[in-house]
Design a protein around this motif. Structure first.
Motif, mmCIF file in Angstrom:
data_model
loop_
_atom_site.group_PDB
_atom_site.id
_atom_site.type_symbol
_atom_site.label_atom_id
_atom_site.label_comp_id
_atom_site.label_asym_id
_atom_site.label_seq_id
_atom_site.Cartn_x
_atom_site.Cartn_y
_atom_site.Cartn_z
ATOM 1 N N LEU A 133 138.384 -2.797 52.750
ATOM 2 C CA LEU A 133 136.959 -3.068 52.913
ATOM 3 C C LEU A 133 136.417 -3.527 51.571
ATOM 4 C CD1 LEU A 133 134.336 -2.851 54.670
ATOM 5 C CD2 LEU A 133 134.093 -0.531 53.751
ATOM 6 N N VAL A 134 135.808 -4.704 51.531
ATOM 7 C CA VAL A 134 135.275 -5.278 50.287
ATOM 8 C C VAL A 134 133.764 -5.378 50.397
ATOM 9 C CG1 VAL A 134 135.110 -7.410 48.954
ATOM 10 C CG2 VAL A 134 137.346 -6.515 49.589
ATOM 11 N N LEU A 135 133.063 -4.880 49.379
ATOM 12 C CA LEU A 135 131.604 -4.865 49.382
ATOM 13 C C LEU A 135 131.054 -5.591 48.163
ATOM 14 C CD1 LEU A 135 132.698 -1.696 50.170
ATOM 15 C CD2 LEU A 135 130.333 -1.609 50.912
ATOM 16 N N ASP A 140 129.955 -13.685 51.832
ATOM 17 C CA ASP A 140 131.301 -13.090 51.810
ATOM 18 C C ASP A 140 132.158 -13.712 50.711
ATOM 19 O OD1 ASP A 140 131.657 -15.565 52.963
ATOM 20 O OD2 ASP A 140 133.124 -14.880 54.430
ATOM 21 N N CYS A 142 133.006 -12.408 47.929
ATOM 22 C CA CYS A 142 133.982 -11.446 47.400
ATOM 23 C C CYS A 142 135.196 -11.325 48.318
ATOM 24 C CB CYS A 142 133.326 -10.089 47.183
ATOM 25 S SG CYS A 142 132.215 -10.061 45.752
ATOM 26 N N ARG A 143 135.013 -11.575 49.614
ATOM 27 C CA ARG A 143 136.172 -11.627 50.517
ATOM 28 C C ARG A 143 137.116 -12.746 50.064
ATOM 29 N NH1 ARG A 143 136.042 -11.163 56.166
ATOM 30 N NH2 ARG A 143 133.962 -12.098 56.294
ATOM 31 N N VAL A 154 141.118 -8.562 54.911
ATOM 32 C CA VAL A 154 139.900 -8.163 54.192
ATOM 33 C C VAL A 154 138.735 -8.109 55.171
ATOM 34 C CG1 VAL A 154 138.351 -8.692 52.282
ATOM 35 C CG2 VAL A 154 140.786 -9.294 52.110
ATOM 36 N N THR A 156 134.541 -7.032 55.615
ATOM 37 C CA THR A 156 133.288 -6.800 54.901
ATOM 38 C C THR A 156 132.328 -6.016 55.796
ATOM 39 O OG1 THR A 156 132.086 -8.771 55.659
ATOM 40 C CG2 THR A 156 133.594 -9.042 53.774
ATOM 41 N N ASP A 159 131.021 -8.151 58.580
ATOM 42 C CA ASP A 159 131.884 -8.298 59.757
ATOM 43 C C ASP A 159 131.641 -7.162 60.749
ATOM 44 O OD1 ASP A 159 133.019 -10.408 58.336
ATOM 45 O OD2 ASP A 159 134.729 -9.237 57.647
ATOM 46 N N TYR A 178 124.089 -12.383 58.792
ATOM 47 C CA TYR A 178 125.467 -11.897 58.708
ATOM 48 C C TYR A 178 126.388 -12.672 59.646
ATOM 49 C CZ TYR A 178 124.201 -7.904 55.787
ATOM 50 O OH TYR A 178 123.784 -7.119 54.745
ATOM 51 N N PRO A 209 126.190 -4.599 45.396
ATOM 52 C CA PRO A 209 125.822 -4.753 46.804
ATOM 53 C C PRO A 209 124.411 -5.297 46.958
ATOM 54 C CG PRO A 209 126.942 -2.667 46.473
ATOM 55 C CD PRO A 209 126.661 -3.227 45.110
ATOM 56 N N ASP A 215 125.644 -0.940 53.382
ATOM 57 C CA ASP A 215 126.874 -0.622 52.650
ATOM 58 C C ASP A 215 127.050 0.888 52.485
ATOM 59 O OD1 ASP A 215 127.149 -3.317 52.530
ATOM 60 O OD2 ASP A 215 126.887 -3.519 50.381
#
Length: 411
Positions: A133-135, A140, A142-143, A154, A156, A159, A178, A209, A215
Motif C-alpha cells: 500500500l503506497v500513500l 497516483d 507515487c504508485r 501496488v 493506493t 484504488d 479518485y 498525504p 489515508d
C-alpha cells in the motif's frame, strides 16, 4: 528557416556549456573559467571533503531558486568537489526530480548525486513480489515511482476508495477525482472469505498525504486487521497478555514513513505542515483507539529520512561511490583516499542539523552541520539543535567550508 544539423548540434552544445560553465563572476571574487572543465581534464588535487545539500530552503524555496544557489553548485563542479543533494522531499521518480532541478538551477546533475526521502525504499527487495500500500503525493504518482523501483503489485488508498466508497464517506465529494486515476484492486475486500480478500503486505508513506482522513482510516484498518487482510479485525487487539497489548501482534504489515519533517519551507511566509504532521495525527488517532502509552501501546513503524541514521548511512555510501566515479571520470588513476568530512548544509535544525550532529559514520567520516537562514530556521533565534556553523545562505556555507575550513585554493 531550419539550421543545418551541424550548426544545430554546435549551438546546443554551446548552450549546454554556457548553462553549466558560465563566465559570470561568482560572489566574493570567485570566478568560473571555461578552461577549467575541458574534456579530458585530469585531476591532480583530490578533495578529502564533500557536501550534502538539502534542497527546500537551501537551493530552492518551493520551486524558485534561491540567490547564489546555482553559483555554489557550479563552483563545486568546477573544483571537482563532490556533492549530493539529500532531501526529505519526494513524490516523483528521481529522474523526474533531477530534470526539474536541472531546469530550475541551470546545472547538470548526475543521477547518483540525488537522494530523496523514499529513494532507500528501492532497496527493500523482500517486498518487491508482494502487495504493498503506497500513500502520499499527487494523484497516483507515487504508485508510478514504486513500480519503477520494482514493486510489482501496488495499491493506493484511491484504488480502495474508488472500489468501496463507503470505506470513508467523508470524501464522497472527491470520488470522481479518485476514479480518474484509480486502478482495479488485485483482490476484493471480502471478510467472509478472508483467504480471497485483499491482503496488504507492507505500507509505505512515500510522500506527504493529501487526504489525511482517508489515508488515516485505511492505515488504521490495515493495522487492526488480521495479517493485513482488509475487512478483518484481529482477535489479538487489546489482549493484555500479549506485547503491545496485542496490537500489531497478528502478522500485520510493517509501516514505513519516508520523511519525519513536521514543518517545511514553502511559498507561504510561515512553515507548512509536512509528512511528520500526518504521522503525529495518525499516532494521535492510534493512541485514542488503543489507549496509547497509558495502556503500554505504541505504534510500531520505521521512519526514514533525515535525521535518522539509516538515511545518512545510505547517503554516505552513495556519496563515496559518486566521489570515486567523479574522480575516475576526470582521469584520476591513483588511490582514492577516504573521505574525511562531509558538510551537511540545511535549513531545518530538526532534520538536517540533528541528523548530521548525531550520525555515527562507520567509515569514520566527520559530518559537519551548517545551518542556513533561508528556510525553516528563523534568523536570530536559538536553534534547538546547535550546528557547527550558522551562515546566511548556501554560498556562505560553501565559502566557509571549502575556503576557510579546508583551505581550498581556487583552480
Amino acid at each position: 528557416m531550419a539550421l543545418p544539423a551541424p550548426v544545430l548540434r554546435a549551438s546546443r552544445l554551446l548552450y549546454k556549456c554556457s548553462t553549466i560553465i558560465p563566465t559570470l563572476s561568482l560572489c566574493n571574487g570567485y570566478r568560473i573559467h571555461r578552461r577549467g572543465l575541458q574534456t579530458g581534464q585530469s585531476v591532480t588535487k583530490i578533495p578529502e571533503f564533500a557536501f550534502a545539500f538539502d534542497i527546500d530552503g537551501v537551493l530552492l524555496r518551493s520551486s524558485t531558486p534561491l540567490p547564489r544557489a546555482t553559483q555554489s553548485l557550479q563552483y563545486l563542479q568546477h573544483q571537482n568537489i563532490p556533492f549530493i543533494l539529500l532531501t526529505n522531499g519526494g513524490g516523483k521518480h528521481e529522474s523526474e526530480r533531477i530534470a526539474d532541478l536541472e531546469s530550475r538551477l541551470s546545472i547538470h546533475l548526475p543521477p547518483a548525486s540525488f537522494i530523496q526521502s523514499h529513494t532507500p525504499f528501492a532497496s527493500l527487495n523482500s517486498y518487491k513480489d508482494k502487495t504493498i500500500l503506497v500513500l502520499g503525493g499527487d494523484e497516483d504518482k507515487c504508485r508510478d515511482v514504486a513500480l519503477r523501483y520494482g514493486f510489482k503489485t501496488v495499491v493506493t488508498p484511491g484504488d480502495i476508495f474508488a472500489a468501496y466508497p463507503s470505506i470513508w464517506p467523508f470524501s464522497a465529494h472527491m470520488l470522481e477525482y479518485y476514479r480518474g486515476f484509480a486502478r482495479p484492486l488485485p483482490a476484493p475486500i471480502d471478510p467472509a472469505h478472508p483467504d480471497r480478500s485483499l491482503k496488504i503486505d507492507a505500507v509505505f508513506v512515500f510522500n506527504d498525504p493529501r487526504d489525511w482522513g482517508l489515508d488515516t482510516q485505511i492505515i488504521k484498518d490495515v493495522l487492526l486487521s488480521r495479517a493485513g487482510i482488509l475487512g478483518t479485525l484481529s482477535e489479538k487487539n487489546g489482549n493484555p497478555d500479549l506485547p503491545n497489548n496485542g496490537f500489531q501482534q497478528d502478522d500485520q504489515p510493517p509501516l514505513f514513513f519516508s520523511n519525519p519533517d513536521l514543518l517545511w519551507a514553502a511559498k507561504y511566509h510561515l512553515p507548512r505542515l509536512g509528512q511528520g504532521g500526518f504521522r503525529a495525527a495518525l499516532e494521535g488517532v492510534w493512541s485514542a483507539i488503543t489507549g496509547g502509552k497509558e495502556n503500554g501501546v505504541a505504534l510500531y513503524k520505521t521512519v526514514m529520512g533525515k535525521p535518522h541514521q539509516p538515511t545518512y548511512e545510505f547517503a554516505e555510501k552513495r556519496l563515496v561511490e559518486h566521489r570515486e566515479a567523479l574522480l575516475r571520470e576526470k582521469g584520476y588513476q591513483g588511490e582514492v583516499k577516504p573521505l574525511k568530512r562531509v558538510y551537511m548544509v540545511g535549513d531545518n535544525p530538526e532534520s538536517d542539523i540533528l541528523g548530521a550532529n548525531n550520525y555515527e559514520s562507520k567509515l569514520g567520516t566527520d559530518w559537519t552541520s551548517v545551518l542556513v537562514e533561508t528556510g525553516v530556521y528563523e534568523k536570530g533565534t536559538e536553534p534547538k539543535h546547535r550546528p557547527r556553523k550558522i551562515v546566511g545562505d548556501v554560498w556562505d556555507a560553501v565559502r566557509w567550508a571549502a575556503v576557510e575550513q579546508e583551505g581550498w585554493k581556487e583552480k
